[in-house]
Design an enzyme around this catalytic site. Structure first.
Site, mmCIF file in Angstrom:
data_model
loop_
_atom_site.group_PDB
_atom_site.id
_atom_site.type_symbol
_atom_site.label_atom_id
_atom_site.label_comp_id
_atom_site.label_asym_id
_atom_site.label_seq_id
_atom_site.Cartn_x
_atom_site.Cartn_y
_atom_site.Cartn_z
ATOM 1 N N ASP A 95 -17.559 7.043 -0.623
ATOM 2 C CA ASP A 95 -16.293 6.857 0.104
ATOM 3 C C ASP A 95 -16.018 8.171 0.836
ATOM 4 O O ASP A 95 -16.684 9.189 0.596
ATOM 5 C CB ASP A 95 -15.172 6.519 -0.914
ATOM 6 C CG ASP A 95 -13.846 6.141 -0.252
ATOM 7 O OD1 ASP A 95 -13.829 5.889 0.973
ATOM 8 O OD2 ASP A 95 -12.828 6.109 -0.966
ATOM 9 N N ARG A 134 0.886 -1.176 0.000
ATOM 10 C CA ARG A 134 0.000 0.000 0.000
ATOM 11 C C ARG A 134 0.914 1.213 0.000
ATOM 12 O O ARG A 134 1.732 1.386 0.912
ATOM 13 C CB ARG A 134 -0.894 0.007 1.245
ATOM 14 C CG ARG A 134 -1.551 1.361 1.486
ATOM 15 C CD ARG A 134 -2.629 1.330 2.528
ATOM 16 N NE ARG A 134 -3.794 0.624 2.028
ATOM 17 C CZ ARG A 134 -4.988 0.644 2.620
ATOM 18 N NH1 ARG A 134 -5.165 1.340 3.732
ATOM 19 N NH2 ARG A 134 -6.006 -0.007 2.106
ATOM 20 N N CYS A 141 -16.351 1.376 1.252
ATOM 21 C CA CYS A 141 -15.186 0.512 1.511
ATOM 22 C C CYS A 141 -14.716 0.592 2.955
ATOM 23 O O CYS A 141 -14.015 -0.293 3.422
ATOM 24 C CB CYS A 141 -14.062 0.869 0.547
ATOM 25 S SG CYS A 141 -13.372 2.515 0.790
ATOM 26 N N ARG A 194 -13.192 -8.831 1.761
ATOM 27 C CA ARG A 194 -11.780 -8.519 1.479
ATOM 28 C C ARG A 194 -10.941 -9.769 1.720
ATOM 29 O O ARG A 194 -10.056 -10.100 0.944
ATOM 30 C CB ARG A 194 -11.280 -7.380 2.387
ATOM 31 C CG ARG A 194 -11.901 -6.013 2.123
ATOM 32 C CD ARG A 194 -11.496 -5.454 0.784
ATOM 33 N NE ARG A 194 -10.052 -5.345 0.659
ATOM 34 C CZ ARG A 194 -9.323 -4.341 1.155
ATOM 35 N NH1 ARG A 194 -9.909 -3.329 1.746
ATOM 36 N NH2 ARG A 194 -8.003 -4.315 1.009
ATOM 37 N N GLN A 233 -10.167 -3.975 -3.131
ATOM 38 C CA GLN A 233 -11.453 -3.555 -2.576
ATOM 39 C C GLN A 233 -12.588 -3.848 -3.547
ATOM 40 O O GLN A 233 -13.635 -4.375 -3.165
ATOM 41 C CB GLN A 233 -11.397 -2.045 -2.272
ATOM 42 C CG GLN A 233 -12.705 -1.502 -1.717
ATOM 43 C CD GLN A 233 -13.026 -2.050 -0.345
ATOM 44 O OE1 GLN A 233 -12.206 -1.978 0.552
ATOM 45 N NE2 GLN A 233 -14.210 -2.603 -0.157
ATOM 46 N N HIS A 245 -7.617 0.987 -6.094
ATOM 47 C CA HIS A 245 -7.747 0.074 -4.942
ATOM 48 C C HIS A 245 -8.429 -1.209 -5.442
ATOM 49 O O HIS A 245 -9.573 -1.498 -5.083
ATOM 50 C CB HIS A 245 -8.578 0.762 -3.846
ATOM 51 C CG HIS A 245 -8.479 0.104 -2.503
ATOM 52 N ND1 HIS A 245 -7.655 -0.982 -2.246
ATOM 53 C CD2 HIS A 245 -9.109 0.372 -1.329
ATOM 54 C CE1 HIS A 245 -7.786 -1.323 -0.971
ATOM 55 N NE2 HIS A 245 -8.665 -0.533 -0.404
HETATM 56 N N1 CP Z 1 -11.061 -0.350 2.825
HETATM 57 C C1 CP Z 1 -9.788 -0.400 3.205
HETATM 58 O O1 CP Z 1 -8.869 -0.622 2.418
HETATM 59 O O2 CP Z 1 -9.602 -0.213 4.547
HETATM 60 P P1 CP Z 1 -8.217 -0.016 5.297
HETATM 61 O O3 CP Z 1 -7.699 1.347 4.947
HETATM 62 O O4 CP Z 1 -8.570 -0.130 6.761
HETATM 63 O O5 CP Z 1 -7.254 -1.077 4.870
HETATM 64 N N1 NVA Z 2 -10.166 6.706 -0.773
HETATM 65 C C1 NVA Z 2 -9.669 6.217 0.505
HETATM 66 C C2 NVA Z 2 -9.843 4.747 0.615
HETATM 67 C C3 NVA Z 2 -9.427 4.147 1.936
HETATM 68 C C4 NVA Z 2 -9.542 2.658 1.978
HETATM 69 C C5 NVA Z 2 -8.222 6.620 0.669
HETATM 70 O O1 NVA Z 2 -7.447 6.482 -0.280
HETATM 71 O O2 NVA Z 2 -7.870 7.102 1.733
#
Ligand code: CP
Ligand code: NVA
Length: 310
Positions: free
Chosen positions: A225, A107, A266, A294, A137, A134
């Site tokens: 989101d 990530r 998400c 997930r 997700q 993502h």
């Molecule tokens: N939805 C998601 O990716 O959550 P986290 O940021 O907690 O991993």
């Molecule tokens: N759009 C959000 C998703 C988190 C899972 C971010 O990137 O922070």
């Protein structure tokens, strides 16, 4: 071995195989305690590095649990504690990690970091979120939709709010799985043209709409989101909130969607900002199924990376 970098970079037949495998993997261990091993152990003897340059609850825990259920071991690494955060190149990091581990989930911020990691790693690399996408997700979201409503092909998904990384992966999925998507939000927060163009090129209908009520008419699935993503500066908060307030998902808005329209987010959510608690905890909400899925979707992704998909 193969990388899982993005939904639009994976073939439709492989994406379908992953979703079907995720269902099978989920069913095969239904009702078991979470710490109990799966009957199949495709990751037996495998070490998986989980690298986080941004915070995470779901991605971190679901990958960790998933690897262990499949017989592997994990190493959770924070980017800032690695030499990666202190000037070592991504390419060298990828080469070194490939000598120690059998798979890498990362990530990160810039998409280029992921791409460089994938280019130089000799083990599979999985995208656990970048500023631009993502994919894990949305694989979980497709699985969740289909569990509740059957094939997503031909359905109508409405995304409200910020056209962010999660929205981009939804657009990629629209193209690959064959569903229409309407984005509703201010023009300044439109999803990136590349993701819109990809979906349109696959022949699905993508609309950019400014009016939330008009947008949700006929929706089979309503998604939103957070209004500010992890890579967005906090200084943008007030302006974003002012711009996005008309796109809040509340009961009044959901009343314009189909009566059996599902609601997804998400997570993490800012309750009563992008969506009200009534909607999040309401009868159409499947947010915790998404979170659970997930785990199952990512197990199928890891199996696919190692050519274990059934
Ligand atoms: N939805 C998601 O990716 O959550 P986290 O940021 O907690 O991993
Ligand atoms: N759009 C959000 C998703 C988190 C899972 C971010 O990137 O922070």
């Amino acid at each position: 071995m193969q990388h899982f970098l993005d939904i639009h970079k994976t073939s439709t037949s492989d994406l379908r195989a992953i979703i079907d495998d995720a269902r099978a993997v989920k069913e095969a261990r239904a009702g078991r305690p979470k710490g109990m091993a799966d009957d199949e152990q495709p990751l037996s003897g495998h070490m998986v590095a989980l690298i986080f340059e941004k915070p995470s609850t779901r991605t971190r825990v679901s990958f960790d649990v998933g690897v262990r259920q499949m017989g592997g071991q994990t190493m959770v690494l924070s980017g800032s504690e690695m030499q990666l955060g202190h000037g070592e190149t991504i390419a060298d990091t990828a080469r070194v990690l490939s000598r120690y581990v059998d798979m890498i989930m990362i990530r990160t911020f810039e998409e280029n970091t992921l791409m460089e990691m994938a280019e130089h790693a000799t083990v599979p690399v999985i995208n656990g979120l970048t500023n631009r996408s993502h994919p894990c997700q949305i694989m979980a979201d497709v699985l969740t939709f289909e569990e509740h409503r059957g094939p997503i092909k031909g359905k109508h998904v409405v995304w409200l709010g910020d056209g962010n990384n999660v929205c981009a992966s939804f657009l990629h999925a629209a193209g690959q799985f064959g569903f229409d998507l309407t984005f509703a939000g201010p023009e300044t927060l439109d999803p990136e043209a590349e993701a819109v163009g990809f979906a349109r090129d696959q022949g699905v209908r993508i609309k950019l709409e400014r009016d939330a009520t008009k947008a949700v008419k006929g929706a089979d699935l309503v998604v939103t989101d957070t209004w500010l993503s992890m890579h967005d500066p906090q200084s943008a908060r007030e302006r974003r909130h002012n711009q996005l307030r008309p796109y809040q998902v509340n009961d009044a808005l959901m009343a314009h969607a189909k009566s059996d329209a599902l609601f997804m987010h998400c997570l993490p959510a800012h309750r009563n900002e992008e969506a009200t608690s009534q909607v999040m905890d309401g009868p159409n909400s499947v947010i915790f199924d998404e979170a659970e899925n997930r785990l199952h979707a990512q197990k199928a992704i890891m199996r696919w990376c190692l050519n274990h998909t059934s």
